[in-house]
Design a protein around this motif. Sequence first.
Motif, PDB file in Angstrom:
ATOM      1  N   ARG A  25      44.149  27.299  39.256  1.00 54.80           N
ATOM      2  CA  ARG A  25      44.826  26.843  38.038  1.00 54.80           C
ATOM      3  C   ARG A  25      44.233  27.489  36.779  1.00 54.80           C
ATOM      4  O   ARG A  25      44.083  26.841  35.747  1.00 54.80           O
ATOM      5  N   ARG A  26      43.913  28.742  36.876  1.00 52.91           N
ATOM      6  CA  ARG A  26      43.417  29.488  35.719  1.00 52.91           C
ATOM      7  C   ARG A  26      43.680  30.975  35.944  1.00 52.91           C
ATOM      8  O   ARG A  26      43.957  31.412  37.067  1.00 52.91           O
ATOM      9  N   LEU A  27      43.602  31.729  34.845  1.00 58.02           N
ATOM     10  CA  LEU A  27      43.824  33.172  34.881  1.00 58.02           C
ATOM     11  C   LEU A  27      42.786  33.828  33.982  1.00 58.02           C
ATOM     12  O   LEU A  27      42.463  33.310  32.910  1.00 58.02           O
ATOM     13  N   THR A  29      38.820  33.587  30.262  1.00 57.18           N
ATOM     14  CA  THR A  29      39.511  32.694  31.206  1.00 57.18           C
ATOM     15  C   THR A  29      40.313  31.655  30.441  1.00 57.18           C
ATOM     16  O   THR A  29      39.838  31.085  29.464  1.00 57.18           O
ATOM     17  N   LYS A  30      41.535  31.424  30.918  1.00 55.95           N
ATOM     18  CA  LYS A  30      42.415  30.413  30.311  1.00 55.95           C
ATOM     19  C   LYS A  30      43.081  29.631  31.434  1.00 55.95           C
ATOM     20  O   LYS A  30      43.572  30.221  32.397  1.00 55.95           O
ATOM     21  N   GLY A  31      43.081  28.298  31.318  1.00 55.98           N
ATOM     22  CA  GLY A  31      43.705  27.495  32.362  1.00 55.98           C
ATOM     23  C   GLY A  31      43.594  26.012  32.095  1.00 55.98           C
ATOM     24  O   GLY A  31      43.267  25.580  30.977  1.00 55.98           O
ATOM     25  N   LEU A  50      45.412  23.918  27.216  1.00 57.29           N
ATOM     26  CA  LEU A  50      44.781  24.957  28.014  1.00 57.29           C
ATOM     27  C   LEU A  50      43.365  25.150  27.471  1.00 57.29           C
ATOM     28  O   LEU A  50      43.164  25.231  26.258  1.00 57.29           O
ATOM     29  N   PHE A  96      46.596  34.445  38.131  1.00 59.63           N
ATOM     30  CA  PHE A  96      46.670  32.982  38.246  1.00 59.63           C
ATOM     31  C   PHE A  96      47.061  32.590  39.666  1.00 59.63           C
ATOM     32  O   PHE A  96      47.848  33.275  40.319  1.00 59.63           O
TER      33      PHE A  96
END
Length: 500
Positions: A56-58, A72-74, A118, A51
């Motif tokens: 603004r995501r990981l 991907t999550k963010g 998210l 991240f």
Amino acid sequence: DPLGKPSDRVLLFAYLNSFHETGIKSPLDAAILKRGPPEMEGYRKIDEIPFDFERRRLSVVVEKGGERLLITKGAPEAVLPQCVRFEANGEEALFDATAKAKSKTVYQKLSGEGYRLLAVAYRFVPKQPVYHSTDERDLVLVGFVAFFDPPLEEAAEVLRSLRRDGIKVKILTGDNELVTRHVCAAVGLSQVRLILGEEVDRMSDPALAHAAERFKIFARVSPSQKNRIIRALQHRGHVVGFLGDGINDAPALHTADVGISVSTATDAAKEAADIILLERSLKVLHNGIIEGRKAFGNVMKYLLMGTSSNFGNMFSMAGASLFLPFLPMLPIQILLNNFLYDLAQITIPTDNVDPTFIRKPHRWDVSLIRKFMIYIGPISSAYDFLTFGALIALFHASEQAFHTGWFIESLATQTLVLFVIRTAGNPFRNRPSRLLTGTIFTVVLIGSALPYSPVAPLLGFTPLPASFMLFLIGLTGTYLLFVELAKRRLMKRFLRDRFV
């Protein structure tokens, strides 16, 4: 899912992402993992794209059955632009303008209700040694994970109390505008205009300083932007306290004059903080501020009392030495006087503080101490010389009687004067604590009784006539009156010079 219906597949992919993340997990990751593991047998981690506050995501890359999946999550506004397809009702479809509008409506509705969201998306990726942020493209949107963390019930009341006591409260958050407005309105901080992080980036330092002074709410701000806002407030002369619990709050906690975190915060936040709250309550913060002001007020009493008395005693000792053929007071008597004087001040921390003093913040101001010393010290010295004259001319005191008389007068005036200087207002309206009152009168009685005690010869004292004690009562009363008049004039001039 992207259309607002419950979906176990969203939870599965969100759990895989949080579970395989190796960095410092956020409270949102902890909430996802707390739900318990879904059916994730067979998934093996291959790589991770960490991240950062720009993307603004990981993302993590996992493998199952020979196929590699990038998950991907963010933040929704950071993930949705990377999506080309979406899943809903078990089917995959093109993420066209209509679908984008529907999914945007879903996340805006939930955000407006106070939910933090998210977005979760994925795509199949080819086998390669390392994956980069450039691989976060052509994603399939699975849906949103929603979190609801309502403010404490006491928050609105405490914020009102802070405002009443002269503390300006400002919100610096990474949450989006809709969530921020909902939460702020719930705690009584609603404001028509709020500043977004992208606006902060476009502002010069002077413009940001003006905005930081004027506006209360800043949303979607990054750690560096929080840092800039705090520095802007400091440059305008404010003392800034910052409360935060995340790793992204560490820079701001370090920059603030007082960094405050909580026991459940990340290690980075606790390391950067000056104060860690052990209770999950904002009342603790407000109570701490009030107690700090009380302590500051009582320290000022000690300094004003000590500097003015010592300043006067210095002149009295030096002046008396010019015309007396003996020491004005013996060394052992000076030490005893100082001991009793200090003993009378031990209970100052228990004293009541002016309500008006507590209601607003104060800065350390040496000029007030200096002016008080210059104004009040000479009055103390003048009364010492008046006592010297009376002892010699009226009472024809011997050397031993002179020592005794000045000892009692000096102790009485410099301890009883605390009743006058302990408040900026009328001393009869703001009563001292019982413990302080008892300590001061006890010390004065002990000092007055010593010349009549069996230890008097050892200390160089001798009994004094009752007429001197009556003279001393009148002298002390007029001294306290003159100090009160001088104090009122000084405080009036000080406040006028300070605010005009």
